[in-house]
Design a protein around this motif. Structure first.
Motif, PDB file in Angstrom:
ATOM      1  N   GLU A 248       0.831  -1.205   0.000  1.00 17.80           N
ATOM      2  CA  GLU A 248       0.000   0.000   0.000  1.00 17.80           C
ATOM      3  C   GLU A 248       0.863   1.251   0.000  1.00 17.80           C
ATOM      4  N   CYS A 249       0.402   2.275  -0.708  1.00 15.54           N
ATOM      5  CA  CYS A 249       1.084   3.571  -0.734  1.00 15.54           C
ATOM      6  C   CYS A 249       0.029   4.669  -0.867  1.00 15.54           C
ATOM      7  N   THR A 250       0.091   5.669  -0.019  1.00 15.68           N
ATOM      8  CA  THR A 250      -0.824   6.806  -0.108  1.00 15.68           C
ATOM      9  C   THR A 250      -0.138   7.953  -0.831  1.00 15.68           C
ATOM     10  N   ILE A 251      -0.750   8.416  -1.916  1.00 16.75           N
ATOM     11  CA  ILE A 251      -0.197   9.546  -2.662  1.00 16.75           C
ATOM     12  C   ILE A 251      -1.026  10.794  -2.382  1.00 16.75           C
ATOM     13  N   ASP A 252      -0.387  11.940  -2.514  1.00 21.71           N
ATOM     14  CA  ASP A 252      -1.029  13.233  -2.306  1.00 21.71           C
ATOM     15  C   ASP A 252      -1.062  13.956  -3.651  1.00 21.71           C
ATOM     16  N   LEU A 253      -2.243  14.082  -4.265  1.00 25.64           N
ATOM     17  CA  LEU A 253      -2.340  14.702  -5.575  1.00 25.64           C
ATOM     18  C   LEU A 253      -2.008  16.191  -5.544  1.00 25.64           C
ATOM     19  N   ASN A 254      -1.981  16.787  -4.351  1.00 21.74           N
ATOM     20  CA  ASN A 254      -1.533  18.179  -4.250  1.00 21.74           C
ATOM     21  C   ASN A 254      -0.057  18.342  -4.613  1.00 21.74           C
TER      22      ASN A 254
END
Length: 290
Positions: A248-254
């Protein structure tokens, strides 16, 4: 917006549709328990890679009435997870394509047909499959996305076209076998794929998500090592080599805003110049378009 992405790196069983479908459904349940919102499987995840004469037997249609896709579409609706799965698609003229489908909320949003079919060294895809003829981005609840399959991202034009078509998230699926060793005794194929992924992420200031399969099949050893690279070209997560894993990896589109504010490569891209020069090059080539 933050998005939790899962990389479902595993070893499909060659030609065993039900076994592979069951594995997908179990992995979707595991991903739901982890809060994953977008789950990416490798190339030909539902069929295995070295199909040869099995191609016509495992072909499917990404519709609710298909026995392979019906359960997957139901699972995408029940879990609220967007799914990217690999399969063989047969069109109405009975041509077969290496394909990747994007499923969301019980619907098939997009299907990409592999554009480049390798027929060098150990590869013989052009003997069994038809070439895809489109490279297009599409809208999702996470923004505009583009998908490519393995050999597609060894050529500069498909990711470039997706970038120009508005994709901020590039989803790459592969069945990349291990070949060669570098000076640190790392797999040469892994090193090159990782460099390409980082290069596209930084050149296009995009997120690049790559899911590669593992396992042995037909004399091939697939190396895994799935990754997510951010718009600065840095890996945010790296799955293990050779072993099955759900990472799992959480990305920040900001981060797209922050990176493009200081590095406006997209703003300054000269598409008109590119079009004119491509037209000139094609006109000057004796055999025209390849």
């Amino acid at each position: 917006m933050k998005v939790s992405i899962g990389l479902a790196q595993f070893a499909p069983r060659l030609g065993s549709i039900q076994a592979n479908l069951d594995h997908h459904l179990r992995t979707i349940e595991d991903a739901a328990a982890q809060g994953i919102e977008l789950l990416v499987f490798p190339e030909l995840s539902l069929t295995g890679y070295n199909l040869q004469d099995l191609v016509s037997e495992v072909a499917a249609h990404p519709t609710p009435d298909d026995p392979m896709f019906g359960p997957l579409l139901d699972a995408s609706r029940a879990t609220n997870i967007d799914l990217v799965v690999g399969f063989v698609e047969e069109d109405r003229r009975h041509r077969f394509y290496i394909s990747q489908a994007y499923l969301s909320e019980g619907k098939t949003l997009h299907v990409h047909h592999k554009v480049y079919l390798p027929t060098y060294t150990m590869f013989d895809e052009g003997r069994f499959f038809a070439w895809g003829d489109e490279v297009r981005a599409f809208e999702t609840r996470f923004g505009r996305v583009g998908m490519l399959i393995c050999e597609d991202f060894w050529h500069a034009s498909p990711p470039y076209l997706l970038w120009l078509d508005g994709a901020d998230l590039l989803l790459f699926a592969s069945a990349s076998p291990g070949r060669g060793l570098d000076e640190q005794e790392r797999l040469g194929s892994a090193r090159w794929v990782e460099l390409v992924n980082q290069a596209y992420a930084s050149m296009f200031t995009n997120y690049v998500v790559h899911c590669n399969r593992v396992g042995f099949e037909g004399g091939f050893n697939f190396w895994g090592g799935s990754t997510v690279a951010d718009p600065n070209g840095e890996f945010l997560v790296h799955a293990p080599y050779l072993d099955e894993a759900l990472v799992e990896c959480t990305i920040d589109l900001n981060e797209l805003h922050r990176t493009r504010s200081r590095l406006p490569l997209l703003r300054d891209e000269r598409t008109g110049l590119m079009m004119r020069e491509l037209s000139r090059i094609l006109a000057e080539q004796p055999n025209g378009e390849r």
